[in-house]
Design a protein around this motif. Structure first.
Motif, PDB file in Angstrom:
ATOM      1  N   CYS A   6      -5.498  19.670  63.110  1.00  0.00           N
ATOM      2  CA  CYS A   6      -6.105  19.775  61.784  1.00  0.00           C
ATOM      3  C   CYS A   6      -6.891  18.499  61.507  1.00  0.00           C
ATOM      4  CB  CYS A   6      -5.003  19.968  60.737  1.00  0.00           C
ATOM      5  SG  CYS A   6      -5.627  20.125  59.074  1.00  0.00           S
ATOM      6  N   SER A   8      -8.665  16.376  58.486  1.00  0.00           N
ATOM      7  CA  SER A   8      -8.734  16.248  57.024  1.00  0.00           C
ATOM      8  C   SER A   8      -9.459  14.960  56.672  1.00  0.00           C
ATOM      9  CB  SER A   8      -7.326  16.204  56.416  1.00  0.00           C
ATOM     10  OG  SER A   8      -6.644  17.393  56.687  1.00  0.00           O
ATOM     11  N   ASP A  47      -3.377  13.352  48.112  1.00  0.00           N
ATOM     12  CA  ASP A  47      -3.674  14.489  48.980  1.00  0.00           C
ATOM     13  C   ASP A  47      -4.014  15.704  48.119  1.00  0.00           C
ATOM     14  OD1 ASP A  47      -3.915  16.003  51.289  1.00  0.00           O
ATOM     15  OD2 ASP A  47      -1.764  16.252  51.576  1.00  0.00           O
ATOM     16  N   ARG A  49      -5.606  20.009  48.184  1.00  0.00           N
ATOM     17  CA  ARG A  49      -5.925  21.246  48.892  1.00  0.00           C
ATOM     18  C   ARG A  49      -6.994  21.990  48.098  1.00  0.00           C
ATOM     19  NH1 ARG A  49      -3.273  20.809  53.018  1.00  0.00           N
ATOM     20  NH2 ARG A  49      -1.051  20.777  53.275  1.00  0.00           N
ATOM     21  N   GLY A  52      -7.903  26.807  52.028  1.00  0.00           N
ATOM     22  CA  GLY A  52      -7.106  26.494  53.206  1.00  0.00           C
ATOM     23  C   GLY A  52      -7.385  25.122  53.786  1.00  0.00           C
ATOM     24  N   SER A  53      -8.146  24.302  53.082  1.00  0.00           N
ATOM     25  CA  SER A  53      -8.523  22.974  53.578  1.00  0.00           C
ATOM     26  C   SER A  53      -7.841  21.887  52.765  1.00  0.00           C
ATOM     27  CB  SER A  53     -10.041  22.779  53.460  1.00  0.00           C
ATOM     28  OG  SER A  53     -10.727  23.751  54.207  1.00  0.00           O
ATOM     29  N   SER A  54      -7.800  20.703  53.354  1.00  0.00           N
ATOM     30  CA  SER A  54      -7.234  19.572  52.621  1.00  0.00           C
ATOM     31  C   SER A  54      -8.126  18.353  52.790  1.00  0.00           C
ATOM     32  CB  SER A  54      -5.816  19.264  53.098  1.00  0.00           C
ATOM     33  OG  SER A  54      -5.825  18.785  54.417  1.00  0.00           O
ATOM     34  N   PHE A  55      -8.014  17.438  51.853  1.00  0.00           N
ATOM     35  CA  PHE A  55      -8.678  16.144  51.944  1.00  0.00           C
ATOM     36  C   PHE A  55      -7.856  15.150  51.140  1.00  0.00           C
ATOM     37  CE2 PHE A  55     -10.454  17.943  48.112  1.00  0.00           C
ATOM     38  CZ  PHE A  55     -10.640  16.879  47.249  1.00  0.00           C
ATOM     39  N   LEU A  79     -20.174  16.200  53.465  1.00  0.00           N
ATOM     40  CA  LEU A  79     -19.027  17.104  53.399  1.00  0.00           C
ATOM     41  C   LEU A  79     -19.571  18.477  53.042  1.00  0.00           C
ATOM     42  CD1 LEU A  79     -17.071  14.597  51.274  1.00  0.00           C
ATOM     43  CD2 LEU A  79     -16.320  15.346  53.527  1.00  0.00           C
ATOM     44  N   ILE A  81     -18.757  22.386  51.918  1.00  0.00           N
ATOM     45  CA  ILE A  81     -17.752  23.292  51.378  1.00  0.00           C
ATOM     46  C   ILE A  81     -18.405  24.653  51.184  1.00  0.00           C
ATOM     47  CG2 ILE A  81     -18.187  22.471  49.018  1.00  0.00           C
ATOM     48  CD1 ILE A  81     -15.197  23.051  48.438  1.00  0.00           C
ATOM     49  N   TRP A 124     -22.142  16.233  49.200  1.00  0.00           N
ATOM     50  CA  TRP A 124     -21.542  17.539  49.462  1.00  0.00           C
ATOM     51  C   TRP A 124     -22.639  18.571  49.683  1.00  0.00           C
ATOM     52  CZ3 TRP A 124     -16.211  18.539  49.277  1.00  0.00           C
ATOM     53  CH2 TRP A 124     -15.416  17.467  48.856  1.00  0.00           C
TER      54      TRP A 124
END
Length: 131
Positions: A6, A8, A47, A49, A52-55, A79, A81, A124
């Motif tokens: 994964c 992140s 942290d 979410r 289904g993604s995290s950063f 980034l 999205i 972004w």
């Protein structure tokens, strides 16, 4: 490489609490963990979410080489999205202090996308299906 690898991103920002509030309001991010504050009062990591993604977010600490886009004179990373409604996401980001760099429009490569600079200098690409 294993199947459960994964990636992140960790965004370096001057004020992680303020940035966390922005991403929660503008992107619908869910804060899932906040590390205890350090000596300077800022959390060392928050942290999040989104789908289904995290950063993560961490404070700028020049002694560690953790520099924010403002420290660098701009963002070195884009980034991306992908969302159901790029227009609404872009409008929410702008309403909370981001700025449009490239308007969200239908693109010849088959996506509706544009570029937004968040209030912390991160860039972004907001993208989704054509409309």
């Amino acid at each position: 490489m294993t199947q459960n690898t994964c990636l992140s991103p960790r965004l370096i920002v001057p004020d992680p609490d303020r940035a966390s509030a922005f991403y929660q309001r503008a992107l619908g991010a869910e804060q899932v963990f906040c590390a205890p504050a350090g000596d300077d009062g800022r959390p060392s990591m928050i942290d999040h979410r989104v789908g289904g993604s995290s950063f993560q977010l961490s404070p700028a600490v020049s002694a560690w080489g953790w520099l924010s886009p403002d420290d660098l004179g701009g963002s070195a990373v884009l980034l991306e999205i992908e969302v159901d409604d790029p227009d609404a996401t872009g409008e929410r980001m702008v309403a909370h202090g981001a700025e449009v760099v490239i308007p969200i429009e239908n693109r010849p490569y088959g996506k509706r996308s544009g570029r937004i600079r968040d209030p912390f200098g991160h860039l972004w690409i907001i993208t989704g299906e054509l409309r």
